[in-house]
Design an enzyme around this catalytic site. Structure first.
Site, mmCIF file in Angstrom:
data_model
loop_
_atom_site.group_PDB
_atom_site.id
_atom_site.type_symbol
_atom_site.label_atom_id
_atom_site.label_comp_id
_atom_site.label_asym_id
_atom_site.label_seq_id
_atom_site.Cartn_x
_atom_site.Cartn_y
_atom_site.Cartn_z
ATOM 1 N N THR A 122 -6.558 7.121 7.245
ATOM 2 C CA THR A 122 -6.976 7.283 5.842
ATOM 3 C C THR A 122 -6.924 5.965 5.080
ATOM 4 O O THR A 122 -7.045 5.955 3.854
ATOM 5 C CB THR A 122 -6.111 8.335 5.118
ATOM 6 N N THR A 123 -6.703 4.860 5.804
ATOM 7 C CA THR A 123 -6.719 3.521 5.212
ATOM 8 C C THR A 123 -7.632 2.650 6.069
ATOM 9 O O THR A 123 -7.869 2.955 7.242
ATOM 10 C CB THR A 123 -5.301 2.906 5.209
ATOM 11 N N HIS B 156 3.294 10.849 6.312
ATOM 12 C CA HIS B 156 2.545 10.686 7.567
ATOM 13 C C HIS B 156 3.457 10.082 8.634
ATOM 14 O O HIS B 156 3.973 8.975 8.450
ATOM 15 C CB HIS B 156 1.324 9.779 7.362
ATOM 16 N N HIS C 204 0.823 -1.210 0.000
ATOM 17 C CA HIS C 204 0.000 0.000 0.000
ATOM 18 C C HIS C 204 0.859 1.264 0.000
ATOM 19 O O HIS C 204 0.433 2.326 -0.419
ATOM 20 C CB HIS C 204 -0.907 0.038 1.232
ATOM 21 N N HIS D 44 5.234 6.869 6.636
ATOM 22 C CA HIS D 44 4.958 6.322 5.304
ATOM 23 C C HIS D 44 4.505 7.456 4.385
ATOM 24 O O HIS D 44 4.344 8.598 4.838
ATOM 25 C CB HIS D 44 3.889 5.224 5.400
ATOM 26 N N HIS E 265 2.225 8.995 0.776
ATOM 27 C CA HIS E 265 1.107 8.914 -0.167
ATOM 28 C C HIS E 265 1.400 9.812 -1.367
ATOM 29 O O HIS E 265 2.037 10.857 -1.224
ATOM 30 C CB HIS E 265 -0.189 9.427 0.477
#
Ligand SMILES: [Zn+2]
Length: 250
Positions: free
Chosen positions: A201-202, A136, A91, A117, A119
């Site tokens: 957000t996941t 994040h 992801h 991580h 995005h």
């Protein structure tokens, strides 16, 4: 006891045990596109109900005209060079802290940096504007409460602090590799921030997550952004209704 009853009991025990191992695990397969994409996360598992039914989801469009000023809350980073375990989890690229060396004090509560991580494009927007990427930094306190620091990334100079990661981003399934990173070097010069309460957000989109989104972006080079997008062309969730939630600027 009849064999069938015994098997049912054994089955429910296994479910209980597997949940106990990781109460936050969302086992349903999810992705950023198609039938397992963000529009369907809420249907993939009962654990993901908040993705569809939640009232305070993230990300949101952070609008300056909505922000309240000077509420007297504050936060402070206590970051230092540390070892992180780097993986491609399918992801995103995630760097998990090997120890509790990095801390964040926020609203008189002590949090530990667990992982960071990325995005692309950014998940949060500022006044309707998106950045090429967003970092994040996920922190947890002793009670399990989460505070996530969001850092926007714009295209610019090569980011040397992140070079140990971006020089060779891991492929999915590749064994974890240890990297030494100074997370303080991942923060912009100024800590002007927009704060609100939202969600992961996941999946499972858990709510009551404290967000601190720094307004000033950091930079990655065009080549570094391209290297990430080669692995993850798009791993963002669209903005959700803010529902009149309080946004504080400090
Ligand atoms: Zn994230």
């Amino acid at each position: 006891m009849k064999l069938s009853k015994y098997l049912v009991l054994l089955g429910s025990l296994c479910v209980t045990l597997s949940h106990a191992a990781d109460p936050h695990a969302s086992t349903a397969r999810w992705s950023y596109q198609g039938e397992t994409g963000p529009a369907h996360w809420g249907e993939l598992s009962p654990d993901n109900a908040a993705c569809r039914d939640g009232y305070s989801q993230s990300p949101i469009d952070l609008r300056h005209e909505r922000a309240q000023h000077g509420r007297g809350r504050n936060f402070q980073f206590h970051y230092r060079p540390s070892v992180f375990s780097l993986v491609n989890n399918g992801h995103t690229i995630q760097a998990s802290a090997a120890d509790a060396a990095n801390a964040l004090d926020s609203n008189d509560d002590a949090y530990t940096l667990k992982q960071f991580h990325f995005h692309t494009p950014s998940e949060h927007e500022v006044n309707g504007r998106r950045y090429p990427m967003e970092l994040h930094l996920v922190h947890q306190d002793g009670q399990g409460n989460l505070t996530v620091v969001g850092v926007f990334i714009k295209e610019g100079r090569k980011n040397t602090a992140l070079a140990p990661l971006f020089n060779r981003l891991p492929a999915e399934g590749e064994a974890a590799r240890s990297v030494t990173i100074d997370p303080a070097a991942l923060l912009p010069d100024g800590y002007q921030a927009l704060r609100y309460v939202g969600s992961l957000t996941t999946p499972p989109c858990t709510e009551q997550v404290n967000w601190i989104v720094l307004e000033k972006p950091i930079e990655l080079s065009k080549a570094q952004i391209a290297a990430f997008r080669k692995l993850f062309p798009n791993n963002h969730r669209d903005v959700k209704p803010d529902g009149g939630r309080e946004v504080d600027e400090e």
